[in-house]
Design a protein around this motif. Structure first.
Motif, PDB file in Angstrom:
ATOM      1  N   GLY A 112     -18.149  -6.501 -52.112  1.00 32.58           N
ATOM      2  CA  GLY A 112     -19.491  -6.937 -52.471  1.00 32.58           C
ATOM      3  C   GLY A 112     -20.590  -6.016 -51.984  1.00 32.58           C
ATOM      4  N   ILE A 113     -20.267  -5.032 -51.163  1.00 32.51           N
ATOM      5  CA  ILE A 113     -21.263  -4.067 -50.704  1.00 32.51           C
ATOM      6  C   ILE A 113     -21.165  -2.844 -51.612  1.00 32.51           C
ATOM      7  CG2 ILE A 113     -22.036  -2.592 -48.821  1.00 32.51           C
ATOM      8  CD1 ILE A 113     -20.810  -4.643 -46.884  1.00 32.51           C
ATOM      9  N   LYS A 114     -22.308  -2.481 -52.212  1.00 32.00           N
ATOM     10  CA  LYS A 114     -22.346  -1.360 -53.153  1.00 32.00           C
ATOM     11  C   LYS A 114     -23.319  -0.297 -52.665  1.00 32.00           C
ATOM     12  CE  LYS A 114     -21.594  -4.531 -56.990  1.00 32.00           C
ATOM     13  NZ  LYS A 114     -21.993  -5.813 -56.453  1.00 32.00           N
ATOM     14  N   LYS A 115     -23.295   0.834 -53.338  1.00 30.62           N
ATOM     15  CA  LYS A 115     -24.209   1.932 -53.029  1.00 30.62           C
ATOM     16  C   LYS A 115     -25.644   1.407 -53.094  1.00 30.62           C
ATOM     17  CE  LYS A 115     -25.581   6.500 -54.456  1.00 30.62           C
ATOM     18  NZ  LYS A 115     -25.446   7.588 -55.399  1.00 30.62           N
ATOM     19  N   ASP A 116     -26.459   1.827 -52.140  1.00 24.92           N
ATOM     20  CA  ASP A 116     -27.875   1.475 -52.016  1.00 24.92           C
ATOM     21  C   ASP A 116     -28.120   0.038 -51.563  1.00 24.92           C
ATOM     22  OD1 ASP A 116     -28.663   4.057 -52.713  1.00 24.92           O
ATOM     23  OD2 ASP A 116     -28.696   3.563 -54.847  1.00 24.92           O
ATOM     24  N   ASP A 117     -27.075  -0.730 -51.245  1.00 29.96           N
ATOM     25  CA  ASP A 117     -27.271  -2.048 -50.649  1.00 29.96           C
ATOM     26  C   ASP A 117     -27.740  -1.865 -49.209  1.00 29.96           C
ATOM     27  OD1 ASP A 117     -26.501  -3.449 -52.881  1.00 29.96           O
ATOM     28  OD2 ASP A 117     -24.483  -3.898 -52.149  1.00 29.96           O
ATOM     29  N   GLU A 118     -28.574  -2.774 -48.752  1.00 36.09           N
ATOM     30  CA  GLU A 118     -29.003  -2.768 -47.358  1.00 36.09           C
ATOM     31  C   GLU A 118     -28.138  -3.756 -46.595  1.00 36.09           C
ATOM     32  OE1 GLU A 118     -33.193  -3.407 -47.020  1.00 36.09           O
ATOM     33  OE2 GLU A 118     -33.680  -1.675 -48.245  1.00 36.09           O
ATOM     34  N   VAL A 119     -27.638  -3.313 -45.436  1.00 35.57           N
ATOM     35  CA  VAL A 119     -26.780  -4.163 -44.622  1.00 35.57           C
ATOM     36  C   VAL A 119     -27.279  -4.180 -43.183  1.00 35.57           C
ATOM     37  CG1 VAL A 119     -24.725  -3.800 -46.040  1.00 35.57           C
ATOM     38  CG2 VAL A 119     -25.150  -2.304 -44.108  1.00 35.57           C
ATOM     39  N   ILE A 120     -26.917  -5.228 -42.487  1.00 37.33           N
ATOM     40  CA  ILE A 120     -27.141  -5.309 -41.037  1.00 37.33           C
ATOM     41  C   ILE A 120     -25.763  -5.284 -40.398  1.00 37.33           C
ATOM     42  CG2 ILE A 120     -27.913  -6.760 -39.133  1.00 37.33           C
ATOM     43  CD1 ILE A 120     -30.086  -7.835 -40.940  1.00 37.33           C
ATOM     44  N   VAL A 121     -25.585  -4.404 -39.418  1.00 42.89           N
ATOM     45  CA  VAL A 121     -24.306  -4.283 -38.718  1.00 42.89           C
ATOM     46  C   VAL A 121     -24.558  -4.485 -37.230  1.00 42.89           C
ATOM     47  CG1 VAL A 121     -22.347  -2.790 -38.212  1.00 42.89           C
ATOM     48  CG2 VAL A 121     -23.453  -2.664 -40.441  1.00 42.89           C
ATOM     49  N   LEU A 122     -23.874  -5.457 -36.656  1.00 37.55           N
ATOM     50  CA  LEU A 122     -23.975  -5.731 -35.224  1.00 37.55           C
ATOM     51  C   LEU A 122     -22.723  -5.207 -34.543  1.00 37.55           C
ATOM     52  CD1 LEU A 122     -25.193  -9.420 -35.467  1.00 37.55           C
ATOM     53  CD2 LEU A 122     -26.582  -7.368 -35.203  1.00 37.55           C
ATOM     54  N   GLY A 123     -22.895  -4.451 -33.492  1.00 42.64           N
ATOM     55  CA  GLY A 123     -21.742  -3.937 -32.774  1.00 42.64           C
ATOM     56  C   GLY A 123     -22.143  -2.869 -31.777  1.00 42.64           C
ATOM     57  N   MET A 124     -21.167  -2.398 -31.048  1.00 41.17           N
ATOM     58  CA  MET A 124     -21.364  -1.284 -30.117  1.00 41.17           C
ATOM     59  C   MET A 124     -21.149   0.006 -30.906  1.00 41.17           C
ATOM     60  SD  MET A 124     -22.096  -2.713 -27.266  1.00 41.17           S
ATOM     61  CE  MET A 124     -21.915  -1.407 -26.081  1.00 41.17           C
ATOM     62  N   TRP A 125     -22.115   0.898 -30.855  1.00 37.51           N
ATOM     63  CA  TRP A 125     -22.068   2.138 -31.627  1.00 37.51           C
ATOM     64  C   TRP A 125     -21.755   3.316 -30.704  1.00 37.51           C
ATOM     65  CZ3 TRP A 125     -22.721   2.457 -36.909  1.00 37.51           C
ATOM     66  CH2 TRP A 125     -23.133   1.290 -37.543  1.00 37.51           C
ATOM     67  N   ASP A 126     -20.877   4.191 -31.168  1.00 42.29           N
ATOM     68  CA  ASP A 126     -20.608   5.450 -30.472  1.00 42.29           C
ATOM     69  C   ASP A 126     -21.427   6.532 -31.155  1.00 42.29           C
ATOM     70  OD1 ASP A 126     -18.644   4.444 -28.692  1.00 42.29           O
ATOM     71  OD2 ASP A 126     -17.164   4.514 -30.314  1.00 42.29           O
ATOM     72  N   ALA A 127     -22.097   7.367 -30.371  1.00 39.72           N
ATOM     73  CA  ALA A 127     -22.936   8.433 -30.930  1.00 39.72           C
ATOM     74  C   ALA A 127     -22.316   9.792 -30.640  1.00 39.72           C
ATOM     75  CB  ALA A 127     -24.330   8.365 -30.325  1.00 39.72           C
TER      76      ALA A 127
END
Length: 95
Positions: free
Chosen positions: A43-58
């Motif tokens: 259900g997630i397509k190109k140009d969709d806006e999403v919110i992602v919660l989590g620990m991010w590695d940079a």
């Protein structure tokens, strides 16, 4: 650009952007979201806006010479990566 992909590490959702903040220095920015089940990205397509919660590695590379001669004298790669544990960590924004 965004896309859901299947790799040898499992399902992932990736975005990539090249940004020119300083005329002589280019920047490559990428975001990877890994999940144990590809259905989580359904259900997630190109140009969709999403919110992602989590620990991010940079990750940030040292400035390098670009592989092709062009507008930039240096290129820096920056990437954020997260691994989802629950499907609820990613939500599509609806207008």
């Amino acid at each position: 650009m965004a896309s859901a992909v299947e790799s040898r590490h499992g399902p992932a959702f990736s975005t990539v952007a090249v940004v020119n903040l300083i005329p002589e220095a280019g920047g490559f920015y990428g975001h990877n979201i890994w999940a144990p089940d590809a259905e989580w990205f359904k259900g997630i397509k190109k140009d969709d806006e999403v919110i992602v919660l989590g620990m991010w590695d940079a990750y940030t590379s040292k400035p390098q010479k670009p592989s092709k001669e062009g507008a930039f004298k240096t290129l820096t790669k920056r990437r954020l990566t997260t691994h989802l544990v629950l499907k609820a960590q990613i939500s599509k924004l609806v207008e």
